[in-house]
Design a protein around this motif. Structure first.
Motif, short mmCIF file in Angstrom:
data_model
loop_
_atom_site.label_atom_id
_atom_site.label_comp_id
_atom_site.label_asym_id
_atom_site.label_seq_id
_atom_site.Cartn_x
_atom_site.Cartn_y
_atom_site.Cartn_z
N GLY A 1 1.35 -4.59 -6.96
CA GLY A 1 1.30 -3.24 -6.44
C GLY A 1 -0.12 -2.72 -6.50
N ILE A 2 -0.29 -1.44 -6.81
CA ILE A 2 -1.63 -0.89 -6.99
C ILE A 2 -1.75 -0.32 -8.41
CG2 ILE A 2 -1.91 -0.38 -4.55
CD1 ILE A 2 -1.40 2.59 -5.24
N ILE A 3 -2.99 -0.18 -8.87
CA ILE A 3 -3.26 0.34 -10.21
C ILE A 3 -4.06 1.62 -10.06
CG2 ILE A 3 -4.41 -0.11 -12.41
CD1 ILE A 3 -3.88 -3.09 -11.90
N VAL A 4 -3.52 2.70 -10.63
CA VAL A 4 -4.17 4.00 -10.52
C VAL A 4 -4.37 4.60 -11.90
CG1 VAL A 4 -3.12 4.40 -8.25
CG2 VAL A 4 -2.03 5.34 -10.30
N ASN A 5 -5.33 5.55 -11.97
CA ASN A 5 -5.58 6.25 -13.23
C ASN A 5 -4.80 7.57 -13.25
OD1 ASN A 5 -7.00 7.95 -11.53
ND2 ASN A 5 -9.01 7.24 -12.19
N LYS A 6 -5.07 8.40 -14.23
CA LYS A 6 -4.33 9.66 -14.36
C LYS A 6 -4.72 10.68 -13.30
CE LYS A 6 -3.22 9.39 -19.28
NZ LYS A 6 -3.39 10.01 -20.63
N GLU A 7 -5.80 10.40 -12.58
CA GLU A 7 -6.19 11.26 -11.46
C GLU A 7 -5.61 10.74 -10.15
OE1 GLU A 7 -8.67 10.35 -13.91
OE2 GLU A 7 -7.86 12.22 -14.76
N GLN B 1 10.19 -1.05 -3.65
CA GLN B 1 11.43 -1.81 -3.78
C GLN B 1 11.36 -3.22 -3.20
OE1 GLN B 1 14.46 -0.93 -5.41
NE2 GLN B 1 12.90 0.42 -6.30
N LYS B 2 10.36 -3.52 -2.40
CA LYS B 2 10.29 -4.84 -1.78
C LYS B 2 10.02 -5.95 -2.79
CE LYS B 2 7.19 -4.07 1.43
NZ LYS B 2 6.83 -2.66 1.12
N GLY C 1 10.49 7.67 -8.07
CA GLY C 1 10.57 8.73 -7.05
C GLY C 1 10.97 8.15 -5.72
N GLN C 2 11.84 8.86 -4.99
CA GLN C 2 12.23 8.40 -3.65
C GLN C 2 11.05 8.46 -2.70
OE1 GLN C 2 15.04 7.02 -2.62
NE2 GLN C 2 16.03 7.18 -4.64
N THR C 3 10.13 9.36 -2.96
CA THR C 3 8.90 9.49 -2.17
C THR C 3 7.72 9.39 -3.12
OG1 THR C 3 8.76 11.89 -2.42
CG2 THR C 3 10.09 11.03 -0.57
N ILE C 4 6.53 9.22 -2.54
CA ILE C 4 5.32 9.18 -3.37
C ILE C 4 5.11 10.53 -4.06
CG2 ILE C 4 2.81 8.94 -3.33
CD1 ILE C 4 4.31 6.30 -3.09
N ALA C 5 5.44 11.61 -3.37
CA ALA C 5 5.30 12.93 -3.99
C ALA C 5 6.21 13.06 -5.21
CB ALA C 5 5.62 14.01 -2.96
N GLU C 6 7.46 12.60 -5.08
CA GLU C 6 8.38 12.65 -6.21
C GLU C 6 7.88 11.78 -7.36
OE1 GLU C 6 12.36 11.72 -5.14
OE2 GLU C 6 12.57 13.39 -3.73
N LEU C 7 7.32 10.63 -6.99
CA LEU C 7 6.79 9.73 -8.03
C LEU C 7 5.64 10.40 -8.77
CD1 LEU C 7 6.83 6.89 -9.33
CD2 LEU C 7 5.09 6.22 -7.65
N ASP D 1 5.77 1.02 0.97
CA ASP D 1 6.43 1.91 1.94
C ASP D 1 7.95 1.97 1.81
OD1 ASP D 1 7.11 -0.61 2.85
OD2 ASP D 1 6.16 -0.41 4.81
N LYS D 2 8.51 1.31 0.78
CA LYS D 2 9.96 1.30 0.63
C LYS D 2 10.35 1.89 -0.73
CE LYS D 2 14.08 -1.60 0.92
NZ LYS D 2 14.61 -2.98 1.07
N GLY D 3 10.88 3.11 -0.68
CA GLY D 3 11.32 3.74 -1.92
C GLY D 3 12.68 3.25 -2.35
N PRO D 4 13.08 3.57 -3.56
CA PRO D 4 12.31 4.38 -4.52
C PRO D 4 11.13 3.61 -5.10
CG PRO D 4 14.38 3.65 -5.51
CD PRO D 4 14.43 3.26 -4.07
N PHE D 5 10.06 4.37 -5.37
CA PHE D 5 8.84 3.80 -5.91
C PHE D 5 8.88 3.90 -7.44
CE2 PHE D 5 8.09 5.61 -1.74
CZ PHE D 5 7.51 4.55 -1.06
#
Length: 496
Positions: free
Chosen positions: A303-309, A342-343, A367-373, A416-420
Motif C-alpha cells: 500500500g502506501i506509507i503516510v505520516n501523521k500529517e 480491499q484488493k 473507512g468506507q472512503t478515504i475521508a472516513e479513514l 480505490d476499493k473500500g473499505p480502506f
C-alpha cells in the motif's frame, strides 16, 4: 537425548514452552582456574544457545556421532527464532519447483550483495546462496518441516520466500518446536536449560576447550569440549550499553522487536580470543506496533506509507528493514501508517499480518472512503484525500516514479476499493548484524584472520554476512547453514 532437570517452575504456558519444558533441562559448571566446588562434565561438542542455529548445530554434530551438550541461559528457547515469521530465503528448491517458480544462483547472489550495499562478505554470501536449497531440503527431511504455498513477493524477496507451515504461530514457533523435538529424540544430545555460560575455557595458546557455566541454583560447571564450542547465542540488540557504544543512543530508544534475552554473549564470551569483530554498527530493524508488538513486516510493500500529517514519506519499494530504520529519521516521533485497500487483504502475506494485528489487539483503522479513514486515523482529512488521489493518478498514468517521494514498485497498487485499512507502526530493533567474523567452516577468525582452534559461531552471533539490509528470511537460512557446518566441523575435530 538426555535431559537433566532444573527449575521447571511454571515452565511454559504456551505450546512451544511446553515443548521446551518437556525437554527443559538442567545445569552444570566449571572454570579456567577451576573454582572451589565447581563440577566438571565432558562432551565432544558444546553448543551455546537453543535457537535455530544452536538446535541445528546440535543435531548435525550428534548425527555425525558426537556427544553434545546444548546450553541455554533461559528455561526454554527464548531467542529470536520463536518470534520470527518462519521465512527462509532460498533458491533452487523442491518447494519452488512444486509451486512453479524459478530463479538462478547468480541472480540470487546479485540481490544478496545489492541489499548489503556490496559489503556482505562475498565468500560467505556465495556459500549462502549455494547452500540455501540444501537448507530447505534438510529441514524437510531431517526435521519434518512443511512449507506453505509460495507466492512471488516484491523485490528483493521475489520467488525465494519459503514459509514454515504448521499449527503454531508465528512460523518461528513451529520451527523451534520441531527442531526441539528432533533434538529431544537424539540420544547423543543433553539439554541444559537455566544454564548461563559465563566464560570460555582456553589453553595458554588460546585454543577453546570448553565453557564455564552457572545455573539458576548457583552451581558452577565446567563443560569440557573435545571438538569445540559453538557460539549460537544471538547478538546484542537488548544490550543498551553496546547499542549506544556501536550505533548511538538514538537506536537504543527504538522499541524492541526481537527477543529480550539477547544481550551480547557473542561479544563478551569471545573477547579473550581476540576475534575479528565486524559490522558492529549494523543492525536489523523492522516495523512494529511497539505497545502491542504487532508486526506488519512485508505489508509495507502492499500500500502506501503516510505520516501523521497524511503525507507519503518514503518509496514503498524499499524493504521493511530499510523503512523501519529510516522512520525515526523522517518522522519526529517514529510513527507512521500503512494504508491498503480491499484488493490485497486476501493476499496471504497481507492476511497473515492483519491477523497479527487482530490477535495482538493493535489498532486497525477502517473507512468506507478515504475521508472516513482519515477521520478514524485522526489525520487531516483533506490532506489524506489529496495524498491518495495524487498517488492513484500517478500510478494509473505510469508516472508513480515521479512522485515525491517516488513509488518505484513494479506493480504499484491503486487504492480505490473500500473499505480502506490503516495500520500504525514504528521502526523497531530486531537483531544486530555484528559479531566475530567466521570462515566458511564457521570457525571464529581472530584479528590475524586465523581460525581460533575449537571456537565456532553461527546464526545472529556472527558478523560479516549482513550489512545495512537483508532479504527477508536470510537470517534463519544462514542460521541453519552455518549451524550445521559448525556442528559437522566440531564433531569432525574430535576425531583429529
Amino acid at each position: 537425548m538426555t535431559i537433566r532437570d532444573m527449575d521447571r517452575r511454571t515452565l511454559l504456558k504456551t505450546g512451544l514452552m511446553s515443548a521446551a519444558a518437556a525437554g527443559a533441562a538442567t545445569i552444570a559448571n566449571t572454570a579456567s582456574a577451576k573454582p572451589a566446588g565447581a563440577s566438571e562434565m565432558h562432551f565432544d561438542v558444546v553448543v551455546l544457545g537453543a535457537g535455530c542455529a544452536g538446535l541445528s548445530a546440535a543435531l548435525e554434530a550428534a548425527d555425525k556421532g558426537a556427544k553434545v551438550a546444548l546450553l541455554d541461559k533461559m528455561f526454554g528457547p527464548f531467542g529470536n527464532t520463536i518470534y520470527a515469521g518462519g521465512h527462509f530465503n532460498a533458491t533452487n528448491t523442491f518447494v519452488q519447483k512444486r509451486d512453479g517458480l524459478s530463479d538462478t544462483l547468480d541472480e540470487f547472489y546479485k540481490d544478496m550483495m545489492d541489499v548489503s550495499m556490496g559489503r556482505g562478505d562475498p565468500e560467505l554470501t556465495r556459500m549462502y546462496v549455494e547452500k540455501s536449497g540444501e537448507c530447505i531440503q534438510w529441514l524437510t527431511d531431517r526435521v519434518g518441516i512443511q512449507w506453505k504455498k509460495m507466492h512471488e513477493e516484491p523485490w528483493p524477496a521475489t520467488v525465494r520466500g519459503h514459509v514454515v507451515d504448521g499449527p503454531k504461530k508465528p512460523g518461528g514457533a513451529q520451527l523451534t518446536t520441531q527442531l526441539l523435538d528432533a533434538v529431544k529424540a537424539s540420544k547423543n544430545i543433553t539439554l541444559f536449560f537455566n544454564t548461563k555460560a559465563i566464560e570460555l575455557l582456553k589453553t595458554p595458546a588460546l585454543a577453546c576447550t570448553g565453557v564455564r557455566a552457572v545455573t539458576t541454583k548457583g552451581e558452577v560447571i565446567d563443560f569440557h569440549a573435545k571438538g569445540g564450542v559453538i557460539i549460537a547465542t544471538g547478538g546484542f540488540h537488548n544490550n543498551k550499553e553496546m547499542i549506544c557504544k556501536y550505533m548511538g543512543g538514538g537506536v537504543a530508544w527504538m522499541p524492541l522487536r526481537g527477543a529480550a534475552t539477547l544481550t551480547g554473549e557473542n561479544i563478551e564470551l569471545t573477547r579473550p580470543f581476540f576475534p575479528q569483530y565486524v559490522n558492529m554498527d549494523q543492525y536489523h530493524s523492522g516495523p512494529i506496533h511497539g505497545p502491542t508488538k504487532a508486526n506488519p513486516s512485508l505489508m509495507v510493500n502492499y500500500g502506501i506509507i503516510v505520516n501523521k500529517e497524511a503525507q507519503r514519506i518514503i518509496d514503498e519499494v524499499n524493504t521493511y528493514v530499510y523503512i523501519a530504520k529510516k522512520l525515526p529519521q523522517i518522522t519526529p516521533d517514529n510513527w507512521a501508517y500503512i494504508i491498503i485497500d480491499q484488493k490485497v487483504v486476501d493476499v496471504s502475506t497481507v492476511a497473515s499480518r492483519i491477523a497479527r494485528y487482530k490477535k495482538a489487539k493493535a489498532p486497525i483503522y477502517e473507512g468506507q472512503t478515504i475521508a472516513e479513514l482519515a477521520k478514524a486515523m485522526n489525520v487531516p482529512i483533506e490532506a489524506l484525500e489529496k495524498t491518495v488521489a495524487d498517488y492513484n493518478a500517478a500510478v494509473k498514468s505510469g508516472k508513480s516514479g515521479s512522485l515525491t517521494p517516488p513509488n518505484t514498485l513494479k506493480n504499484a497498487p491503486v487504492l480505490d476499493k473500500g473499505p480502506f485499512l490503516a495500520f500504525p507502526f514504528q521502526g523497531g530493533m530486531t537483531a544486530t548484524f555484528g559479531g566475530p567474523k567466521i570462515s566458511k567452516k564457521a570457525e571464529v577468525l581472530n584479528t590475524e584472520n586465523r581460525p581460533v582452534p575449537g571456537l565456532y559461531a553461527a546464526g545472529n552471533a556472527i558478523g560479516g554476512l549482513f550489512y545495512d539490509d537483508y532479504i527477508v528470511g536470510s537470517q534463519l537460512t544462514a542460521a541453519v547453514i552455518w549451524g550445521r557446518v559448525a556442528g559437522e566441523e566440531a564433531a569432525g575435530r574430535t576425531k583429529r
